[in-house]
Design a protein around this motif. Structure first.
Motif, PDB file in Angstrom:
ATOM      1  N   PRO A   7       0.810  -1.225   0.000  1.00  0.00           N
ATOM      2  CA  PRO A   7       0.000   0.000   0.000  1.00  0.00           C
ATOM      3  C   PRO A   7       0.842   1.274   0.000  1.00  0.00           C
ATOM      4  CG  PRO A   7      -0.880  -1.593   1.554  1.00  0.00           C
ATOM      5  CD  PRO A   7       0.424  -2.158   1.069  1.00  0.00           C
ATOM      6  N   GLU A   8       1.947   1.251   0.748  1.00  0.00           N
ATOM      7  CA  GLU A   8       2.808   2.434   0.809  1.00  0.00           C
ATOM      8  C   GLU A   8       3.465   2.707  -0.547  1.00  0.00           C
ATOM      9  OE1 GLU A   8       2.867   0.250   4.783  1.00  0.00           O
ATOM     10  OE2 GLU A   8       3.080  -0.280   2.659  1.00  0.00           O
ATOM     11  N   MET A   9       3.837   1.622  -1.235  1.00  0.00           N
ATOM     12  CA  MET A   9       4.445   1.771  -2.556  1.00  0.00           C
ATOM     13  C   MET A   9       3.422   2.303  -3.559  1.00  0.00           C
ATOM     14  SD  MET A   9       7.458   1.088  -4.130  1.00  0.00           S
ATOM     15  CE  MET A   9       7.275   2.746  -4.803  1.00  0.00           C
ATOM     16  N   ARG A  10       2.220   1.756  -3.502  1.00  0.00           N
ATOM     17  CA  ARG A  10       1.148   2.236  -4.369  1.00  0.00           C
ATOM     18  C   ARG A  10       0.878   3.711  -4.137  1.00  0.00           C
ATOM     19  NH1 ARG A  10      -0.556   1.783  -8.966  1.00  0.00           N
ATOM     20  NH2 ARG A  10      -0.799  -0.498  -8.792  1.00  0.00           N
ATOM     21  N   ALA A  11       0.890   4.134  -2.879  1.00  0.00           N
ATOM     22  CA  ALA A  11       0.624   5.539  -2.564  1.00  0.00           C
ATOM     23  C   ALA A  11       1.703   6.445  -3.162  1.00  0.00           C
ATOM     24  CB  ALA A  11       0.547   5.730  -1.049  1.00  0.00           C
ATOM     25  N   ILE A 272      15.051  -9.962  -0.031  1.00  0.00           N
ATOM     26  CA  ILE A 272      14.099  -9.483  -1.018  1.00  0.00           C
ATOM     27  C   ILE A 272      13.068  -8.644  -0.275  1.00  0.00           C
ATOM     28  CG2 ILE A 272      12.335 -10.101  -2.713  1.00  0.00           C
ATOM     29  CD1 ILE A 272      13.870 -12.644  -3.287  1.00  0.00           C
ATOM     30  N   VAL A 273      12.892  -7.415  -0.689  1.00  0.00           N
ATOM     31  CA  VAL A 273      11.954  -6.507  -0.026  1.00  0.00           C
ATOM     32  C   VAL A 273      10.603  -6.620  -0.725  1.00  0.00           C
ATOM     33  CG1 VAL A 273      11.519  -4.143   0.701  1.00  0.00           C
ATOM     34  CG2 VAL A 273      13.876  -4.986   0.567  1.00  0.00           C
ATOM     35  N   PRO A 274       9.587  -7.125  -0.035  1.00  0.00           N
ATOM     36  CA  PRO A 274       8.304  -7.384  -0.702  1.00  0.00           C
ATOM     37  C   PRO A 274       7.534  -6.111  -1.047  1.00  0.00           C
ATOM     38  CG  PRO A 274       8.132  -7.836   1.638  1.00  0.00           C
ATOM     39  CD  PRO A 274       9.582  -7.546   1.370  1.00  0.00           C
ATOM     40  N   GLY A 275       6.805  -6.181  -2.164  1.00  0.00           N
ATOM     41  CA  GLY A 275       5.836  -5.146  -2.491  1.00  0.00           C
ATOM     42  C   GLY A 275       6.380  -3.838  -3.009  1.00  0.00           C
ATOM     43  N   VAL A 276       7.686  -3.784  -3.323  1.00  0.00           N
ATOM     44  CA  VAL A 276       8.284  -2.523  -3.779  1.00  0.00           C
ATOM     45  C   VAL A 276       8.878  -2.696  -5.170  1.00  0.00           C
ATOM     46  CG1 VAL A 276       8.736  -1.716  -1.435  1.00  0.00           C
ATOM     47  CG2 VAL A 276      10.501  -3.004  -2.650  1.00  0.00           C
ATOM     48  N   GLN A 282      15.542   5.102  -3.335  1.00  0.00           N
ATOM     49  CA  GLN A 282      15.601   6.542  -3.588  1.00  0.00           C
ATOM     50  C   GLN A 282      14.469   7.278  -2.874  1.00  0.00           C
ATOM     51  OE1 GLN A 282      18.496   7.715  -4.635  1.00  0.00           O
ATOM     52  NE2 GLN A 282      17.759   8.707  -6.506  1.00  0.00           N
ATOM     53  N   MET A 283      13.452   6.579  -2.430  1.00  0.00           N
ATOM     54  CA  MET A 283      12.194   7.193  -2.019  1.00  0.00           C
ATOM     55  C   MET A 283      12.047   7.311  -0.509  1.00  0.00           C
ATOM     56  SD  MET A 283       9.850   5.055  -4.734  1.00  0.00           S
ATOM     57  CE  MET A 283      10.327   4.952  -6.471  1.00  0.00           C
ATOM     58  N   SER A 284      13.142   7.458   0.199  1.00  0.00           N
ATOM     59  CA  SER A 284      13.091   7.398   1.659  1.00  0.00           C
ATOM     60  C   SER A 284      12.294   8.541   2.275  1.00  0.00           C
ATOM     61  CB  SER A 284      14.508   7.373   2.239  1.00  0.00           C
ATOM     62  OG  SER A 284      15.239   8.510   1.830  1.00  0.00           O
ATOM     63  N   ARG A 285      12.100   9.632   1.562  1.00  0.00           N
ATOM     64  CA  ARG A 285      11.325  10.745   2.110  1.00  0.00           C
ATOM     65  C   ARG A 285       9.854  10.378   2.271  1.00  0.00           C
ATOM     66  NH1 ARG A 285      12.425  16.173  -1.095  1.00  0.00           N
ATOM     67  NH2 ARG A 285      11.286  17.031   0.688  1.00  0.00           N
ATOM     68  N   TRP A 286       9.369   9.437   1.462  1.00  0.00           N
ATOM     69  CA  TRP A 286       7.944   9.084   1.479  1.00  0.00           C
ATOM     70  C   TRP A 286       7.678   7.618   1.783  1.00  0.00           C
ATOM     71  CZ3 TRP A 286       6.545  11.520  -3.951  1.00  0.00           C
ATOM     72  CH2 TRP A 286       6.702  12.912  -3.883  1.00  0.00           C
ATOM     73  N   LEU A 287       8.663   6.758   1.633  1.00  0.00           N
ATOM     74  CA  LEU A 287       8.409   5.317   1.652  1.00  0.00           C
ATOM     75  C   LEU A 287       9.067   4.660   2.861  1.00  0.00           C
ATOM     76  CD1 LEU A 287       7.101   3.027  -0.093  1.00  0.00           C
ATOM     77  CD2 LEU A 287       9.372   2.681  -1.088  1.00  0.00           C
ATOM     78  N   PRO A 288       8.301   4.126   3.798  1.00  0.00           N
ATOM     79  CA  PRO A 288       8.910   3.523   4.990  1.00  0.00           C
ATOM     80  C   PRO A 288       9.770   2.302   4.668  1.00  0.00           C
ATOM     81  CG  PRO A 288       6.524   3.171   4.953  1.00  0.00           C
ATOM     82  CD  PRO A 288       6.827   4.159   3.882  1.00  0.00           C
ATOM     83  N   GLN A 289       9.437   1.562   3.612  1.00  0.00           N
ATOM     84  CA  GLN A 289      10.265   0.405   3.239  1.00  0.00           C
ATOM     85  C   GLN A 289      11.672   0.837   2.838  1.00  0.00           C
ATOM     86  OE1 GLN A 289       7.092   0.841   2.431  1.00  0.00           O
ATOM     87  NE2 GLN A 289       5.984  -1.098   2.332  1.00  0.00           N
ATOM     88  N   SER A 290      11.804   2.025   2.297  1.00  0.00           N
ATOM     89  CA  SER A 290      13.123   2.538   1.951  1.00  0.00           C
ATOM     90  C   SER A 290      13.945   2.815   3.209  1.00  0.00           C
ATOM     91  CB  SER A 290      12.983   3.819   1.122  1.00  0.00           C
ATOM     92  OG  SER A 290      14.243   4.400   0.872  1.00  0.00           O
ATOM     93  N   VAL A 291      13.327   3.483   4.163  1.00  0.00           N
ATOM     94  CA  VAL A 291      14.015   3.770   5.427  1.00  0.00           C
ATOM     95  C   VAL A 291      14.445   2.476   6.097  1.00  0.00           C
ATOM     96  CG1 VAL A 291      13.764   4.818   7.707  1.00  0.00           C
ATOM     97  CG2 VAL A 291      12.758   5.936   5.699  1.00  0.00           C
TER      98      VAL A 291
END
Length: 305
Positions: A7-11, A272-276, A282-291
């Protein structure tokens, strides 16, 4: 694998579409226009945070500009040479400033970024030779440290090629390889499953490869297809951390590379990071999976070094 976007990736993807609309494929534009589009799309992820204890802009011995990020946790012991991605043709140290900051904070090490020559004007091995030149002159950038290497996508590919070219001498302490290009099998499971993206597509990767090097000889040169390297070259690599995005044409590259390493009895780490999608770090400002991915990389870095 379900290949369902988190969901976070979709957003994030929905937000990008709302802000930018449908953008042209940069690999179908003249190189200068494609680079400008890639720069604009990637610089949005940069910012003054996370703050550094110090930032330095220096010149390397080969005349290249480098940016040094020193986090508050830096003890003056470790440094990481970070090689940016972009299909060997796009992006820059500037587009990956946010990535460098995140990596510095989570590893506690100084992170050094730089620009290398880009394809198609400067095909293989020009960019690799630039990476090797910066590596050879790293003591002039920060002296007295133990150095590692890191990279994302094509930058991860260049990091492995750099280690191969060092031929067991003056190797990095470790390598951090984020959703890297390690093979040129365009019929792999992930190339088939994620052929149309979202984000990176099979067609884009075919063009990136053609920008970088002719098809003839790709599979025989370990510096081009590390997943096919001889056992002895793989065994000689320092400890590695690899990750892959689940919804990425390159996922199978990392899976196959990791399997080759494991078969040799090595104990490298692989996630393997699921769902991304490709480029998610690159998207750490918006994406918790990146952080979380940077945090994981920092944990493994400290364990390996």
């Amino acid at each position: 694998m379900s290949l369902t976007l988190a969901p976070e990736m979709r957003a994030v993807l929905d937000r990008l579409l709302a802000e930018d609309g449908v953008q042209p494929d940069p690999t179908l534009l003249p190189p200068a226009e494609g680079r400008a589009a890639a720069e604009a799309g990637n610089r949005r992820w940069n910012g003054p945070e996370p703050a550094m204890a110090r930032e330095l802009r220096v010149e390397t011995p080969d005349g290249r500009r480098a940016h040094v990020f020193l986090p508050a946790g830096d003890l003056g012991r470790e440094a990481i040479l970070f090689i940016h991605g972009g299909g060997w043709a796009f992006c820059s140290a500037a587009t990956h400033e946010g990535a460098a900051r995140q990596l510095a904070v989570e590893t506690g090490a100084a992170v050094v970024t730089f620009d290398y020559r880009l394809a198609p004007e400067h095909p293989y091995p020009a960019g690799l030779e630039d990476c090797l030149a910066v590596w050879a002159g790293r003591e002039a950038i920060l002296a007295g440290r133990r150095w590692s290497v890191a990279g994302d996508s094509a930058g991860a590919h260049l990091a492995v090629a750099l280690m191969f070219r060092l031929n067991g001498r003056d190797l990095p302490a470790t390598g951090l390889l984020f959703y890297g290009v390690f093979d040129a099998d365009f019929e792999s499971p992930s190339y088939v499953e994620v052929a149309e993206g979202p984000g990176l597509t099979r067609a884009k990767m075919l063009r990136y490869w053609d920008f970088y090097t002719p098809a003839a000889g790709r599979l025989e040169d370990p510096c081009l297809t590390p997943a096919r390297a001889p056992d002895a070259m793989l065994a000689a690599l320092p400890p590695l951390y690899l990750n892959a995005a689940e919804i990425d044409p390159l996922r199978s590259d990392a899976e196959r590379f990791s399997a080759r390493l494991t078969a040799l009895g090595r104990t490298d780490r692989f996630d393997i990071v699921p769902g991304v999608v490709h480029g998610f770090m690159q998207m750490s400002r918006w994406l918790p999976q990146s952080v979380a991915a940077y945090r994981r990389a920092g944990e493994v870095f400290r364990a390996l070094t």
